[in-house]
Scaffold this motif. Structure first.
Motif, PDB file in Angstrom:
ATOM      1  N   PHE A 190       0.834  -1.199   0.000  1.00  0.00           N
ATOM      2  CA  PHE A 190       0.000   0.000   0.000  1.00  0.00           C
ATOM      3  C   PHE A 190       0.870   1.250   0.000  1.00  0.00           C
ATOM      4  O   PHE A 190       0.621   2.190  -0.770  1.00  0.00           O
ATOM      5  N   ALA A 191       1.890   1.259   0.849  1.00  0.00           N
ATOM      6  CA  ALA A 191       2.785   2.421   0.908  1.00  0.00           C
ATOM      7  C   ALA A 191       3.483   2.624  -0.431  1.00  0.00           C
ATOM      8  O   ALA A 191       3.615   3.759  -0.908  1.00  0.00           O
ATOM      9  N   HIS A 192       3.908   1.528  -1.063  1.00  0.00           N
ATOM     10  CA  HIS A 192       4.572   1.625  -2.368  1.00  0.00           C
ATOM     11  C   HIS A 192       3.612   2.175  -3.422  1.00  0.00           C
ATOM     12  O   HIS A 192       3.981   3.048  -4.214  1.00  0.00           O
ATOM     13  N   GLU A 193       2.378   1.681  -3.422  1.00  0.00           N
ATOM     14  CA  GLU A 193       1.386   2.166  -4.390  1.00  0.00           C
ATOM     15  C   GLU A 193       1.065   3.638  -4.168  1.00  0.00           C
ATOM     16  O   GLU A 193       0.911   4.404  -5.131  1.00  0.00           O
ATOM     17  N   GLU A 194       0.980   4.045  -2.919  1.00  0.00           N
ATOM     18  CA  GLU A 194       0.727   5.455  -2.619  1.00  0.00           C
ATOM     19  C   GLU A 194       1.890   6.329  -3.092  1.00  0.00           C
ATOM     20  O   GLU A 194       1.683   7.415  -3.619  1.00  0.00           O
ATOM     21  N   LYS A 195       3.101   5.831  -2.907  1.00  0.00           N
ATOM     22  CA  LYS A 195       4.277   6.578  -3.359  1.00  0.00           C
ATOM     23  C   LYS A 195       4.267   6.720  -4.882  1.00  0.00           C
ATOM     24  O   LYS A 195       4.550   7.800  -5.419  1.00  0.00           O
ATOM     25  N   LEU A 196       3.935   5.637  -5.584  1.00  0.00           N
ATOM     26  CA  LEU A 196       3.845   5.705  -7.047  1.00  0.00           C
ATOM     27  C   LEU A 196       2.751   6.663  -7.492  1.00  0.00           C
ATOM     28  O   LEU A 196       2.943   7.439  -8.439  1.00  0.00           O
ATOM     29  N   LYS A 197       1.636   6.622  -6.803  1.00  0.00           N
ATOM     30  CA  LYS A 197       0.524   7.516  -7.139  1.00  0.00           C
ATOM     31  C   LYS A 197       0.947   8.974  -6.956  1.00  0.00           C
ATOM     32  O   LYS A 197       0.683   9.822  -7.822  1.00  0.00           O
ATOM     33  N   GLU A 198       1.598   9.246  -5.848  1.00  0.00           N
ATOM     34  CA  GLU A 198       2.065  10.604  -5.584  1.00  0.00           C
ATOM     35  C   GLU A 198       3.094  11.032  -6.637  1.00  0.00           C
ATOM     36  O   GLU A 198       3.062  12.173  -7.114  1.00  0.00           O
ATOM     37  N   GLN A 199       3.985  10.121  -7.026  1.00  0.00           N
ATOM     38  CA  GLN A 199       4.995  10.438  -8.031  1.00  0.00           C
ATOM     39  C   GLN A 199       4.340  10.757  -9.373  1.00  0.00           C
ATOM     40  O   GLN A 199       4.738  11.695 -10.061  1.00  0.00           O
ATOM     41  N   ARG A 200       3.308   9.963  -9.743  1.00  0.00           N
ATOM     42  CA  ARG A 200       2.597  10.237 -11.006  1.00  0.00           C
ATOM     43  C   ARG A 200       1.924  11.611 -10.965  1.00  0.00           C
ATOM     44  O   ARG A 200       1.947  12.359 -11.943  1.00  0.00           O
ATOM     45  N   GLU A 201       1.329  11.937  -9.812  1.00  0.00           N
ATOM     46  CA  GLU A 201       0.688  13.247  -9.684  1.00  0.00           C
ATOM     47  C   GLU A 201       1.712  14.368  -9.797  1.00  0.00           C
ATOM     48  O   GLU A 201       1.461  15.392 -10.459  1.00  0.00           O
ATOM     49  N   ASN A 202       2.863  14.188  -9.166  1.00  0.00           N
ATOM     50  CA  ASN A 202       3.921  15.195  -9.250  1.00  0.00           C
ATOM     51  C   ASN A 202       4.435  15.339 -10.688  1.00  0.00           C
ATOM     52  O   ASN A 202       4.678  16.455 -11.159  1.00  0.00           O
ATOM     53  N   ASP A 203       4.585  14.193 -11.360  1.00  0.00           N
ATOM     54  CA  ASP A 203       5.025  14.234 -12.759  1.00  0.00           C
ATOM     55  C   ASP A 203       4.010  14.960 -13.623  1.00  0.00           C
ATOM     56  O   ASP A 203       4.377  15.766 -14.494  1.00  0.00           O
ATOM     57  N   GLU A 204       2.742  14.692 -13.387  1.00  0.00           N
ATOM     58  CA  GLU A 204       1.694  15.343 -14.176  1.00  0.00           C
ATOM     59  C   GLU A 204       1.682  16.849 -13.918  1.00  0.00           C
ATOM     60  O   GLU A 204       1.570  17.649 -14.853  1.00  0.00           O
ATOM     61  N   THR A 205       1.829  17.221 -12.664  1.00  0.00           N
ATOM     62  CA  THR A 205       1.879  18.640 -12.318  1.00  0.00           C
ATOM     63  C   THR A 205       3.080  19.322 -12.979  1.00  0.00           C
ATOM     64  O   THR A 205       2.952  20.423 -13.539  1.00  0.00           O
ATOM     65  N   ALA A 206       4.223  18.662 -12.947  1.00  0.00           N
ATOM     66  CA  ALA A 206       5.415  19.231 -13.575  1.00  0.00           C
ATOM     67  C   ALA A 206       5.233  19.362 -15.083  1.00  0.00           C
ATOM     68  O   ALA A 206       5.641  20.365 -15.678  1.00  0.00           O
TER      69      ALA A 206
END
Length: 75
Positions: free
Chosen positions: A50-66
């Protein structure tokens, strides 16, 4: 004396029966402890996933924002 011998024999049979019950309960306790250990390991693995999936989700959101910011800056 015969009554005492009977009482002793009865006590020995009762003791043997109780020892069997104790052995069965100990076996059950070992099984339950193993099940508990297995469940704890599973829970730990699921928490890690779960923690790994949340980290990936957050990374995708950050990438999209960038990406959005970069596209706005270049337009």
């Amino acid at each position: 004396i015969q009554a005492l011998q009977y009482d002793i024999e009865y006590a020995h049979r009762n003791l043997a029966s109780l020892e069997q019950v104790v052995a069965q309960r100990q076996n059950l306790l070992v099984e339950k402890a193993q099940e508990r250990e297995l469940l704890d390991k599973l829970k730990s693995r699921q928490a890690g996933r779960f923690a790994h999936e949340e980290k990936l989700k957050e990374q995708r959101e950050n990438d999209e924002t960038a990406t959005i910011r970069f596209n706005k800056a270049t337009v």
